[in-house]
Design an enzyme around this catalytic site. Structure first.
Site, PDB file in Angstrom:
ATOM      1  N   SER A 241       0.834  -1.188   0.000  1.00  0.00           N
ATOM      2  CA  SER A 241       0.000   0.000   0.000  1.00  0.00           C
ATOM      3  C   SER A 241       0.873   1.244   0.000  1.00  0.00           C
ATOM      4  O   SER A 241       2.091   1.164   0.058  1.00  0.00           O
ATOM      5  CB  SER A 241      -0.908   0.005   1.223  1.00  0.00           C
ATOM      6  OG  SER A 241      -0.126   0.191   2.388  1.00  0.00           O
ATOM      7  N   LYS A 242       0.218   2.374  -0.034  1.00  0.00           N
ATOM      8  CA  LYS A 242       0.946   3.624  -0.218  1.00  0.00           C
ATOM      9  C   LYS A 242       2.000   3.890   0.857  1.00  0.00           C
ATOM     10  O   LYS A 242       2.988   4.571   0.593  1.00  0.00           O
ATOM     11  CB  LYS A 242      -0.039   4.791  -0.287  1.00  0.00           C
ATOM     12  CG  LYS A 242      -0.705   4.857  -1.652  1.00  0.00           C
ATOM     13  CD  LYS A 242      -1.666   6.017  -1.787  1.00  0.00           C
ATOM     14  CE  LYS A 242      -2.278   6.004  -3.182  1.00  0.00           C
ATOM     15  NZ  LYS A 242      -3.515   6.761  -3.254  1.00  0.00           N
ATOM     16  N   ARG A 243       1.788   3.347   2.047  1.00  0.00           N
ATOM     17  CA  ARG A 243       2.792   3.629   3.073  1.00  0.00           C
ATOM     18  C   ARG A 243       4.106   2.880   2.811  1.00  0.00           C
ATOM     19  O   ARG A 243       5.104   3.109   3.483  1.00  0.00           O
ATOM     20  CB  ARG A 243       2.241   3.313   4.461  1.00  0.00           C
ATOM     21  CG  ARG A 243       1.984   1.871   4.708  1.00  0.00           C
ATOM     22  CD  ARG A 243       1.176   1.623   5.972  1.00  0.00           C
ATOM     23  NE  ARG A 243       0.760   0.243   6.020  1.00  0.00           N
ATOM     24  CZ  ARG A 243       1.575  -0.742   6.356  1.00  0.00           C
ATOM     25  NH1 ARG A 243       2.812  -0.474   6.695  1.00  0.00           N
ATOM     26  NH2 ARG A 243       1.167  -1.988   6.338  1.00  0.00           N
ATOM     27  N   HIS A 244       4.096   1.964   1.832  1.00  0.00           N
ATOM     28  CA  HIS A 244       5.340   1.291   1.459  1.00  0.00           C
ATOM     29  C   HIS A 244       6.148   2.131   0.468  1.00  0.00           C
ATOM     30  O   HIS A 244       7.203   1.717   0.021  1.00  0.00           O
ATOM     31  CB  HIS A 244       5.052  -0.067   0.818  1.00  0.00           C
ATOM     32  CG  HIS A 244       4.514  -1.069   1.785  1.00  0.00           C
ATOM     33  ND1 HIS A 244       3.186  -1.413   1.840  1.00  0.00           N
ATOM     34  CD2 HIS A 244       5.119  -1.786   2.754  1.00  0.00           C
ATOM     35  CE1 HIS A 244       3.002  -2.312   2.787  1.00  0.00           C
ATOM     36  NE2 HIS A 244       4.154  -2.548   3.356  1.00  0.00           N
ATOM     37  N   GLY A 245       5.617   3.288   0.095  1.00  0.00           N
ATOM     38  CA  GLY A 245       6.297   4.101  -0.903  1.00  0.00           C
ATOM     39  C   GLY A 245       5.620   3.943  -2.247  1.00  0.00           C
ATOM     40  O   GLY A 245       4.401   3.957  -2.326  1.00  0.00           O
TER      41      GLY A 245
END
Length: 474
Positions: A241-245
């Site tokens: 997801s977006k928090r992984h970059g």
RNA sequence: GGCCCCAUCGUCUAACGGUUAGGACACCACUCUUUCAAGGUGGUAACACGGGUUCGAUUCCCGUUGGGGCUACCA
């Protein structure tokens, strides 16, 4: 076979979605089938044309061309409703008058405290005259599917047999109170209408599949082949997801990843062609692809390997092939390339770069050495060499000034520098390294004589002089 | 909680009952070189655990543990 990729328009093409699209595309190409693109936009609130365009652009960038579409699910509401009406008429669906608030209260009162709540069918038990009366009164309702109490199983093309039971499934809503269809109904209705034969999608849809199969049965249609491909995880093992970059293919495009490398990398995430093959041509992938060599296990997205692969593609490509992406990047950096031959520069640096971004930065520095900035390793080298650094630079500069334009080529420069180093009793490296650092700001480059040749006589001398004034002399 | 899926080096994977468990990324050496993140050579590193089945299990079955997904009038 007829396959479809059916992304929802979340405004970006997730790498997981891209991989699913790729597998659909590969299977269609491998079997000579048809690859269809369909945008799932029944959730009209989130729907915009711009969002759809991003998905289309991403697929095109990856070279995944579709044979039909894009179709828009939202355009087929009339058919969706007609299918719902059929189910209703056959007693396989029913009207539910419970409001969201009532449902919420029922949920709260249920054992699990809400999770795993199943509708208790109270509206299904309503006598027909009462239903008719409420409808006549204009009371709003949704239509629910009457989930049969039977086993629902299928032979998944990647997982093998998967079995659910209707008793564990909810009488899910198929038509909202505003008469728009819900996802599962719309998908089945569309897949039937498009005569889809193979549904290849992410693992996260496994729990949707029994609901959809129940719908196929209720509609009296044979089910397609289902193949659920594993998910893509972040380095922490959680759903990417977006928090992984970076999770959108557009992010990687911006980071200087080549489409061929991205496609190759994605293909190897959850699929293996066997025989230790890693770098695959488009034709090779298509030829070797098969559903039963798809992995069941989720895969972690490893950016380091993607970059390695991109480096492989980069060094295998010719300067001409690279000119498009390179010039686009240089333009974005605001570098003026007019009248400059980029090919010789590219030849020297491409095998050392992993992304188009790195490639462009290095080309830019060779175009104009003054834009180079010292990196940590270069800085450390200067400190380590101490006075020797400045000394080497002085020797190099004095010798290079002697070299005329006619001598300014790799061989001529090398001869000059060797001679000068000998005369000053210096090791050749003590002369070369300072030049490299002065010209590029780094300790990494093509051979120094080639570097000087490609930068050109005047710009090289100017930068070396600038550096001599700056360099520490003690 | 319920239902479902999954389990080989840190990561991507090969193996379809018998292998010194192979390859790739990353990492570490060595090598080539005027430098290197490039090339070359080599190395460290895995069958989650417990029961079966079998002459023989990484491989087949069951269980445990661990991870993941779904559980909306979202898609």
């Amino acid at each position: 076979p007829r396959l479809r990729f059916a992304p929802s328009h979340t405004g970006y093409l997730h790498v997981g979605g891209a991989r699913t699209a790729l597998f659909n595309w590969l299977y269609a190409k491998h079997t000579g089938g048809t690859f269809i693109l369909r945008i799932e936009d029944t959730d009209h609130a989130r729907s915009t044309e711009a969002h759809t365009q991003v998905v289309l652009d991403g697929l095109q960038w990856l070279g995944l061309d579709w044979d039909e579409g894009p179709y828009f699910q939202g355009a087929e509401i009339a058919r969706h409703r007609a299918d719902v009406e059929r189910l209703l008429a056959a007693g396989k669906g029913y009207r539910c008058f419970c409001t969201k608030e009532e449902l919420e209260a029922q949920r709260k009162g249920s054992p699990g405290g809400g999770d795993g709540f199943k509708y208790d069918r109270r509206c299904w038990r309503l006598p027909p005259e009462q239903v008719a009366e409420r409808v006549a009164r204009g009371m709003p309702f949704v239509i629910r599917f009457l989930m049969p109490d039977e086993e629902i199983a299928w032979d998944d093309a990647v997982h093998g047999r998967i079995t659910f039971h209707g008793r564990d499934l909810d009488d899910f809503v198929i038509l909202r109170s505003d008469r728009t269809p819900i996802y599962n109904l719309a998908v089945v209705s569309d897949d039937i209408a498009m005569t889809i034969t193979h549904v290849l999608r992410g693992d996260d849809h496994i729990s949707n599949t029994p609901k959809q199969i129940a719908l196929y049965r209720a509609l009296g249609v044979a089910i397609p082949v289902f193949a659920h491909v594993p998910m893509i995880l972040g380095t922490d093992g959680k759903k990417l997801s977006k928090r992984h970059g970076a999770t959108a293919v557009g992010d990687y495009q911006n980071q200087g990843i080549l489409p061929g490398a991205m496609r190759n990398f994605l293909a190897l995430l959850g699929w293996s062609p066997g025989e230790d093959r890693e770098i695959l041509s488009e034709a090779g992938m298509i030829e070797l692809f098969s559903l039963d060599s798809i992995q069941k296990k989720a895969a972690v997205f490893d950016v380091a390997k993607l970059e390695w692969m991109n480096g492989q593609y980069l060094s295998a490509m010719t300067a001409v092939e690279l000119s498009g992406p390179l010039e686009r990047e240089l333009a974005r950096m605001g570098v003026d390339t007019s009248g400059r031959a980029l090919a010789p520069i590219v030849e020297g640096v491409k095998s050392r770069a992993r992304t188009v971004l790195q490639l462009a930065e290095r080309v830019a520095v060779r175009l104009d050495p003054s834009r180079g900035t010292l990196d940590d390793k270069a800085d450390a080298l200067i400190k380590k060499m101490g006075a020797g650094f400045a000394a080497g630079l002085e020797v190099a500069l004095a010798s290079l000034r002697q070299a005329g334009v006619d001598e300014w080529n790799p061989d001529g420069i090398l001869a000059r520098l060797k001679e000068a180093a000998d005369a000053a009793s210096l090791k050749i490296g003590d002369v070369m390294q300072p030049i490299r650092v002065a010209l590029t700001g780094t300790t990494v480059s093509e051979p120094v004589n080639e570097l000087l040749a490609v930068v050109g006589r005047e710009p090289s001398l100017r930068q070396l002089e600038r550096f001599v004034r700056r360099a520490p002399t003690a």
